[in-house]
Design a protein around this motif. Structure first.
Motif, PDB file in Angstrom:
ATOM      1  N   VAL A  16       0.868  -1.188   0.000  1.00  0.00           N
ATOM      2  CA  VAL A  16       0.000   0.000   0.000  1.00  0.00           C
ATOM      3  C   VAL A  16       0.901   1.233   0.000  1.00  0.00           C
ATOM      4  O   VAL A  16       1.699   1.421   0.926  1.00  0.00           O
ATOM      5  CB  VAL A  16      -0.928   0.002   1.238  1.00  0.00           C
ATOM      6  CG1 VAL A  16      -1.620   1.345   1.418  1.00  0.00           C
ATOM      7  CG2 VAL A  16      -1.966  -1.111   1.120  1.00  0.00           C
ATOM      8  N   PRO A  17       0.817   2.086  -1.040  1.00  0.00           N
ATOM      9  CA  PRO A  17       1.728   3.227  -1.091  1.00  0.00           C
ATOM     10  C   PRO A  17       1.519   4.216   0.056  1.00  0.00           C
ATOM     11  O   PRO A  17       0.394   4.454   0.478  1.00  0.00           O
ATOM     12  CB  PRO A  17       1.415   3.891  -2.436  1.00  0.00           C
ATOM     13  CG  PRO A  17       0.275   3.183  -3.031  1.00  0.00           C
ATOM     14  CD  PRO A  17      -0.078   2.000  -2.194  1.00  0.00           C
TER      15      PRO A  17
ATOM     16  N   ASN B  84      10.796   4.232   2.884  1.00  0.00           N
ATOM     17  CA  ASN B  84      10.345   3.977   1.516  1.00  0.00           C
ATOM     18  C   ASN B  84       9.143   4.844   1.118  1.00  0.00           C
ATOM     19  O   ASN B  84       8.166   4.361   0.542  1.00  0.00           O
ATOM     20  CB  ASN B  84      10.007   2.480   1.370  1.00  0.00           C
ATOM     21  CG  ASN B  84       9.940   2.091  -0.079  1.00  0.00           C
ATOM     22  OD1 ASN B  84      10.528   2.754  -0.928  1.00  0.00           O
ATOM     23  ND2 ASN B  84       9.197   1.032  -0.375  1.00  0.00           N
ATOM     24  N   MET B  85       9.233   6.123   1.507  1.00  0.00           N
ATOM     25  CA  MET B  85       8.133   7.039   1.184  1.00  0.00           C
ATOM     26  C   MET B  85       8.669   8.221   0.385  1.00  0.00           C
ATOM     27  O   MET B  85       9.819   8.624   0.577  1.00  0.00           O
ATOM     28  CB  MET B  85       7.507   7.604   2.462  1.00  0.00           C
ATOM     29  CG  MET B  85       6.775   6.588   3.299  1.00  0.00           C
ATOM     30  SD  MET B  85       5.794   7.406   4.583  1.00  0.00           S
ATOM     31  CE  MET B  85       6.923   7.404   5.946  1.00  0.00           C
ATOM     32  N   LEU B  86       7.795   8.784  -0.447  1.00  0.00           N
ATOM     33  CA  LEU B  86       8.129  10.057  -1.076  1.00  0.00           C
ATOM     34  C   LEU B  86       7.856  11.159  -0.071  1.00  0.00           C
ATOM     35  O   LEU B  86       6.964  11.020   0.768  1.00  0.00           O
ATOM     36  CB  LEU B  86       7.233  10.310  -2.290  1.00  0.00           C
ATOM     37  CG  LEU B  86       7.539   9.555  -3.567  1.00  0.00           C
ATOM     38  CD1 LEU B  86       6.519   9.939  -4.627  1.00  0.00           C
ATOM     39  CD2 LEU B  86       8.948   9.886  -4.046  1.00  0.00           C
ATOM     40  N   LEU B  87       8.628  12.250  -0.155  1.00  0.00           N
ATOM     41  CA  LEU B  87       8.406  13.396   0.741  1.00  0.00           C
ATOM     42  C   LEU B  87       7.850  14.573  -0.050  1.00  0.00           C
ATOM     43  O   LEU B  87       8.382  14.930  -1.112  1.00  0.00           O
ATOM     44  CB  LEU B  87       9.724  13.813   1.407  1.00  0.00           C
ATOM     45  CG  LEU B  87       9.685  15.116   2.196  1.00  0.00           C
ATOM     46  CD1 LEU B  87       8.816  14.983   3.450  1.00  0.00           C
ATOM     47  CD2 LEU B  87      11.099  15.561   2.585  1.00  0.00           C
TER      48      LEU B  87
ATOM     49  N   PHE C 155      -1.973  13.775  -3.858  1.00  0.00           N
ATOM     50  CA  PHE C 155      -3.065  12.818  -4.048  1.00  0.00           C
ATOM     51  C   PHE C 155      -3.070  12.249  -5.469  1.00  0.00           C
ATOM     52  O   PHE C 155      -3.378  11.069  -5.671  1.00  0.00           O
ATOM     53  CB  PHE C 155      -4.401  13.490  -3.704  1.00  0.00           C
ATOM     54  CG  PHE C 155      -4.481  13.916  -2.263  1.00  0.00           C
ATOM     55  CD1 PHE C 155      -4.827  13.005  -1.271  1.00  0.00           C
ATOM     56  CD2 PHE C 155      -4.163  15.216  -1.878  1.00  0.00           C
ATOM     57  CE1 PHE C 155      -4.865  13.376   0.063  1.00  0.00           C
ATOM     58  CE2 PHE C 155      -4.206  15.604  -0.544  1.00  0.00           C
ATOM     59  CZ  PHE C 155      -4.559  14.681   0.424  1.00  0.00           C
ATOM     60  N   MET C 156      -2.713  13.098  -6.424  1.00  0.00           N
ATOM     61  CA  MET C 156      -2.700  12.626  -7.812  1.00  0.00           C
ATOM     62  C   MET C 156      -1.595  11.593  -8.030  1.00  0.00           C
ATOM     63  O   MET C 156      -1.758  10.639  -8.786  1.00  0.00           O
ATOM     64  CB  MET C 156      -2.537  13.802  -8.778  1.00  0.00           C
ATOM     65  CG  MET C 156      -3.759  14.699  -8.847  1.00  0.00           C
ATOM     66  SD  MET C 156      -5.273  13.798  -9.205  1.00  0.00           S
ATOM     67  CE  MET C 156      -5.022  13.413 -10.936  1.00  0.00           C
ATOM     68  N   CYS C 157      -0.481  11.815  -7.358  1.00  0.00           N
ATOM     69  CA  CYS C 157       0.626  10.859  -7.466  1.00  0.00           C
ATOM     70  C   CYS C 157       0.180   9.496  -6.938  1.00  0.00           C
ATOM     71  O   CYS C 157       0.435   8.456  -7.560  1.00  0.00           O
ATOM     72  CB  CYS C 157       1.819  11.401  -6.690  1.00  0.00           C
ATOM     73  SG  CYS C 157       3.164  10.254  -6.570  1.00  0.00           S
ATOM     74  N   LEU C 158      -0.519   9.527  -5.803  1.00  0.00           N
ATOM     75  CA  LEU C 158      -0.992   8.257  -5.244  1.00  0.00           C
ATOM     76  C   LEU C 158      -2.044   7.618  -6.146  1.00  0.00           C
ATOM     77  O   LEU C 158      -2.017   6.408  -6.404  1.00  0.00           O
ATOM     78  CB  LEU C 158      -1.568   8.489  -3.836  1.00  0.00           C
ATOM     79  CG  LEU C 158      -0.522   8.738  -2.759  1.00  0.00           C
ATOM     80  CD1 LEU C 158      -1.175   9.194  -1.459  1.00  0.00           C
ATOM     81  CD2 LEU C 158       0.322   7.498  -2.509  1.00  0.00           C
ATOM     82  N   ALA C 159      -2.965   8.439  -6.650  1.00  0.00           N
ATOM     83  CA  ALA C 159      -4.018   7.903  -7.533  1.00  0.00           C
ATOM     84  C   ALA C 159      -3.397   7.291  -8.778  1.00  0.00           C
ATOM     85  O   ALA C 159      -3.817   6.233  -9.251  1.00  0.00           O
ATOM     86  CB  ALA C 159      -4.999   9.018  -7.902  1.00  0.00           C
ATOM     87  N   CYS C 160      -2.368   7.952  -9.258  1.00  0.00           N
ATOM     88  CA  CYS C 160      -1.674   7.482 -10.448  1.00  0.00           C
ATOM     89  C   CYS C 160      -1.004   6.134 -10.185  1.00  0.00           C
ATOM     90  O   CYS C 160      -1.100   5.199 -10.988  1.00  0.00           O
ATOM     91  CB  CYS C 160      -0.664   8.562 -10.802  1.00  0.00           C
ATOM     92  SG  CYS C 160       0.234   8.254 -12.263  1.00  0.00           S
TER      93      CYS C 160
END
Ligand SMILES: Nc1nc2c(ncn2[C@@H]2O[C@H](COP(=O)(O)OP(=O)(O)OP(=O)(O)O)[C@@H](O)[C@H]2O)c(=O)[nH]1
Ligand SMILES: [Mg+2]
Length: 228
Positions: free
Chosen positions: A137-138, A167-170, A188-193
């Motif tokens: 799960v991202p 292992n997360m983007l900041l 949110f768009m990055c996660l949706a993508c």
């Protein structure tokens, strides 16, 4: 509603998922939870993404407020369902199981002007792991209130190291500064993508519970082609 503290303050569109499911069975819904200390700006960030503005006044979230935004990614219409959770223990304890159930992505938020909120991230991550959230799960890390330049307590490189280690983007941003609104959207768009790229995130085991819809997931991060 079975649970009196599950509030729906959706600003942008109807959150009557049972209706939307009937009329548009093909629309995927991505459940993204926003977690972190009280007062870090979770409500303001989610409001900025779904409503496009900074709320003049907020009160501590009780239970959860969920908001939706319809987005289109590579021609597919997707509903991003953001769960704005309560940071205060007394307002969240009966809801924690609901937060993590069938979650698709997690946003951890701290306040760049408050070191304690950054240090507490460990506890939030432990809670998340304790609820059997799959490592696939991202998760992303968000440092909010960057507009308060002269009050910054959490250096970017410290936050970056922590994000890398987990292992997360900041994302460092501000829900308040209108110039940062695109940056907030990109969280949110990055996660949706990324979720869209997990092709096996399908419409399985669709269940209705208290008027809401649950989707179960199978994920395969290796298939992800998210640009971020
Ligand atoms: N300067 C500045 N203030 C912010 C920003 N985001 C939120 N705030 C302020 O921080 C306070 C708390 O914001 P909320 O969004 O309600 O905090 P929260 O994390 O939802 O808090 P809980 O619901 O209690 O968990 C409010 O006074 C906001 O106006 C920001 O980017 N910059
Ligand atoms: Mg809140």
């Amino acid at each position: 509603c079975a649970n009196p503290i599950l509030r729906n303050t959706n600003f942008t569109s109807s959150v009557d998922l049972s209706t939307s499911l009937d009329s548009s069975v093909q629309t995927r819904i991505f459940k993204i939870i926003v977690i972190g200390d009280s007062n870090v700006g979770k409500t303001c960030l989610t409001f900025r993404f779904t409503g496009g503005s900074f709320p003049e006044k907020t009160e501590a979230t009780i239970g959860v407020d969920f908001r939706e935004k319809a987005v289109e990614i590579e021609g597919e219409k997707i509903k991003v369902q953001v769960w704005d959770t309560a940071g205060q223990e007394r307002f969240r304890k009966s809801m924690v199981e609901h937060y993590y159930r069938n979650v698709h992505a997690v946003v951890f938020v701290y306040d760049v002007t408050k070191m304690a909120s950054f240090q507490n991230l460990k506890t939030w991550i432990q809670e998340c792991n304790g609820h059997r959230v799959s490592p696939t799960v991202p998760r992303v890390l968000v440092g909010n209130k960057c507009d308060l330049v002269s009050h910054i307590q959490v250096p970017s490189n410290t936050a970056l190291k922590f994000a890398d280690a987990h292992n997360m983007l900041l994302f460092e941003t501000s829900a308040k500064d209108p110039k940062e609104s695109q940056n907030v959207d990109s969280i949110f768009m990055c996660l949706a993508c990324r979720l869209k790229a997990q092709k096996s995130l399908l419409y399985r085991d669709v269940e209705r519970e208290d008027g809401r819809v649950r989707l179960s997931q199978e994920t395969d991060v290796n298939k992800s082609n998210c640009p971020c």
